[in-house]
Design a protein around this motif. Structure first.
Motif, PDB file in Angstrom:
ATOM      1  N   HIS A 277       2.897  14.025   1.588  1.00 20.19           N
ATOM      2  CA  HIS A 277       2.463  12.864   1.178  1.00 20.19           C
ATOM      3  C   HIS A 277       3.744  11.879   0.757  1.00 20.19           C
ATOM      4  CE1 HIS A 277      -1.966  13.544   1.229  1.00 20.19           C
ATOM      5  NE2 HIS A 277      -1.633  14.736   0.381  1.00 20.19           N
TER       6      HIS A 277
ATOM      7  N   TYR B 145       0.883   4.319  -2.569  1.00 24.28           N
ATOM      8  CA  TYR B 145       0.714   5.612  -2.083  1.00 24.28           C
ATOM      9  C   TYR B 145       1.877   6.467  -2.614  1.00 24.28           C
ATOM     10  CZ  TYR B 145       0.129   9.363   1.486  1.00 24.28           C
ATOM     11  OH  TYR B 145      -0.040  10.559   2.294  1.00 24.28           O
ATOM     12  N   TYR B 146       3.198   5.918  -2.904  1.00 23.99           N
ATOM     13  CA  TYR B 146       4.372   6.730  -3.103  1.00 23.99           C
ATOM     14  C   TYR B 146       4.080   7.188  -4.977  1.00 23.99           C
ATOM     15  CZ  TYR B 146       9.152   7.869  -4.316  1.00 23.99           C
ATOM     16  OH  TYR B 146      10.171   8.415  -4.818  1.00 23.99           O
TER      17      TYR B 146
ATOM     18  N   GLY C 223       0.791  -1.175   0.007  1.00 28.73           N
ATOM     19  CA  GLY C 223      -0.102   0.025   0.037  1.00 28.73           C
ATOM     20  C   GLY C 223       0.912   1.260  -0.116  1.00 28.73           C
ATOM     21  N   ALA C 224       1.849   1.198   0.723  1.00 32.15           N
ATOM     22  CA  ALA C 224       2.785   2.297   0.926  1.00 32.15           C
ATOM     23  C   ALA C 224       3.640   2.731  -0.518  1.00 32.15           C
ATOM     24  CB  ALA C 224       4.014   2.161   1.904  1.00 32.15           C
TER      25      ALA C 224
ATOM     26  N   ALA D 141       4.779   8.536   2.756  1.00 29.58           N
ATOM     27  CA  ALA D 141       4.745   7.165   2.062  1.00 29.58           C
ATOM     28  C   ALA D 141       5.948   6.693   2.272  1.00 29.58           C
ATOM     29  CB  ALA D 141       4.533   7.431   0.399  1.00 29.58           C
TER      30      ALA D 141
ATOM     31  N   THR E  68       7.402   6.655 -10.986  1.00 28.25           N
ATOM     32  CA  THR E  68       6.103   5.912 -10.194  1.00 28.25           C
ATOM     33  C   THR E  68       6.371   4.439 -10.741  1.00 28.25           C
ATOM     34  OG1 THR E  68       4.575   6.128 -12.373  1.00 28.25           O
ATOM     35  CG2 THR E  68       4.452   7.761 -10.630  1.00 28.25           C
TER      36      THR E  68
ATOM     37  N   ASN F  42       1.949  17.986  -1.515  1.00 27.10           N
ATOM     38  CA  ASN F  42       2.613  16.584  -2.224  1.00 27.10           C
ATOM     39  C   ASN F  42       3.860  16.037  -1.289  1.00 27.10           C
ATOM     40  OD1 ASN F  42       0.969  17.991  -4.084  1.00 27.10           O
ATOM     41  ND2 ASN F  42       1.327  16.303  -5.150  1.00 27.10           N
TER      42      ASN F  42
ATOM     43  N   LEU G  15       1.106   7.400  -6.120  1.00 27.66           N
ATOM     44  CA  LEU G  15       0.046   8.400  -6.306  1.00 27.66           C
ATOM     45  C   LEU G  15       0.462   9.967  -5.839  1.00 27.66           C
ATOM     46  CD1 LEU G  15      -2.861   6.273  -4.818  1.00 27.66           C
ATOM     47  CD2 LEU G  15      -2.330   6.779  -7.114  1.00 27.66           C
ATOM     48  N   VAL G  16       1.697   9.999  -5.219  1.00 25.65           N
ATOM     49  CA  VAL G  16       2.016  11.269  -4.665  1.00 25.65           C
ATOM     50  C   VAL G  16       2.127  12.181  -6.031  1.00 25.65           C
ATOM     51  CG1 VAL G  16       4.036  12.481  -3.925  1.00 25.65           C
ATOM     52  CG2 VAL G  16       3.038  10.557  -2.695  1.00 25.65           C
TER      53      VAL G  16
END
Length: 503
Positions: free
Chosen positions: A117, A103-104, A99-100, A121, A194, A114, A106-107
């Motif tokens: 976030h 999340y990274y 999940g992390a 992450a 990403t 940002n 999606l930053v």
């Protein structure tokens, strides 16, 4: 053998299952290393891309967030693994890690704050990496004393391989470019920033499946006899543990302090390599990143070779002599880095004339050499030791031969100390549940990786390499003295209690 209390019959199937489970732990350790390094070289440009106002000091917090998260999580997951099947904390930590990483990725979406976030992450990725404590405790509990050094060396080799392949995967994925391709309609793009995180998440899902479907609980005593699972406290187990005696707290504390020193050393080494090479050899930013990347990759392969040698040497001479020898080699490495002689580094000099910046480098007031035109605002950048660091004017330069020799020595010494420190630690703990203790050991290493860069960046910038590396020599010497003073206490649990019974 099965009639003895707390022992279970071990069949061929059990033996194969035990080593299959240990290999899953190797894979988990490998992926933990990959998860840390796969984005490490792209964090700074990614941070600048999502938040133009973020500066280098905030980057330091982002990098440190991983170690801080791991430091908090390691004892918690270790405690969990002492009382429940270890697949539970492993699966939970891996799920957090997956999940992390998502999340990274999606930053990159247009969000408020940002940079914060990204900080969160990376902290969560580190929190998920707290499962390293569970991995080490599992391998320690599933191997005999004779098997343990070999198993720990293999696990360290997998960890080193992860540190090598992580940046390599990032480099391969960099060809996607900053723009990349759009994914769905939410604005997320699959690009060089990403895609590594998403790949790490995908590997994490594979790891979860292996843990849930293949991993089985195994525990053997020091002689390799198969025991029942220890992830619960039965009356028989409590009686057995009380009869066997207590763990030596001095040996445990000493092992944690030594591991802190070892991890602190390597954190300092990793942090200082790039700025030191730029200051001493007048390398440009691109050259420093390339050459130091090659050096770190070579050290990774050197570490794997050292792990293979350590497995043989430790079986013949023991764990403590190898640990002492590794610390001595590290001391030699930092001693070699001390600046000597009468040659001085090239200096940067900037002067503002007619609203234009002129950059020059010089090695002494009598020798001034202009930098190539355009170096100040091109991709090369100013070269040499900046005048803002006053020590550049009176501290002798470190030669390239010194730098490379120190890299080889520190890399070899660290590899030997790393595997020996927690191999010996696991033997000191003996048959007791090791989750919490391994959690504290991992937390010690995480704390060292957090404090090391802060220490060396301040001392090096203000006082220079002579002070920085002299302090490191003193720290390593203190570690050697601590190990020598308590040498007789750092013995396996069974040996210590055998001595107590004999006396």
């Amino acid at each position: 053998m099965c009639a003895l209390r707390n022992q279970c019959c071990m069949t061929d199937a059990d033996y194969k299952s035990r080593w299959r489970s240990i290999r899953i732990m190797y894979f988990t350790m490998f992926l933990s290393s990959v998860g840390f390094t796969i984005v490490i070289t792209s964090i700074w440009p990614y941070l600048q891309k999502i938040d133009r106002g973020a500066d280098a000091s905030f980057l330091g917090w982002v990098v440190a967030a991983y170690s801080l998260g791991q430091m908090v999580a390691s004892p918690l997951f270790g405690l969990w693994s002492n009382h429940r099947p270890r697949r539970e904390p492993l699966a939970c930590s891996l799920l957090i890690n997956v999940g992390a990483n998502v999340y990274y990725a999606l930053v990159a979406l247009p969000l408020a704050g940002n940079r914060y976030h990204m900080l969160a992450a990376r902290a969560l990725v580190g929190f998920g990496a707290g499962n390293v404590a569970v991995v080490r405790s599992y391998v320690a509990g599933a191997t005999s004393l004779k098997e343990r050094t070999n198993a720990m060396a293999n696990m360290s080799a997998c960890q080193a391989l992860g540190f090598i392949l992580g940046p390599a995967l990032q480099a391969a994925l960099s060809f996607i470019g900053e723009t990349g391709v759009a994914v769905g309609g939410g604005g997320l793009r699959l690009n060089m920033y990403t895609s590594p995180a998403l790949l790490a998440a995908l590997l994490g899902v594979l790891n979860i499946l292996l843990v849930m479907l293949v991993l089985r609980e195994h525990f053997v005593d020091d002689e390799g006899r198969h025991l029942c699972a220890i992830n619960y406290e039965s009356e028989d187990q409590v009686e057995l543990q009380e009869a066997e005696g207590d763990i030596d707290p001095i040996a445990v504390l000493t092992s944690n302090l030594l591991f802190f020193v070892i991890m602190f050393i390597f954190a300092v080494f990793e942090t200082i390599a790039t700025p030191l090479s730029m200051d001493m050899f007048a390398w440009a930013r691109t050259e420093a990143v390339l050459y130091n990347g090659i050096i770190l990759c070579a050290i990774g392969f050197e570490s794997i070779a050292v792990f293979l040698v350590v497995k043989v040497v430790a079986q013949r001479v023991g764990d403590r002599p190898v640990l002492l020898g590794g610390l001595s080699i590290i001391f030699c490495g930092f001693f070699v880095l001390l600046p000597w002689g009468d040659q001085y580094p090239l200096l940067q000099w900037e002067d503002i004339k007619n609203n234009s910046v002129v950059n020059q480098t010089f090695s002494s007031p009598l020798s001034i050499t202009p930098i190539a035109p355009g170096a100040s605002n091109g991709t090369v950048g100013p070269r040499g030791c900046p005048l803002a660091q006053s020590w550049c004017q009176y501290t002798p330069s470190i030669h390239l031969g010194q730098f490379v020799s120190a890299d080889v020595l520190i890399g070899a010494g660290y590899a030997a100390c790393n595997v020996m420190s927690y191999t010996l630690y696991s033997k000191i703990l003996g048959p007791k549940p090791q989750g919490v203790y391994m959690g504290w050991l991992t937390a010690s290493g995480s704390g060292a990786r957090t404090l090391g860069p802060v220490f060396v960046s301040n001392v090096y910038t203000r006082l220079g390499p002579r002070w920085a590396f002299s302090v490191m020599c003193g720290l390593v010497a203190a570690g050697v003295a601590l190990l020598a003073a308590l040498y007789r206490r750092l013995v396996p649990f069974s040996v210590r209690h055998r001595r107590a019974r004999d006396t």
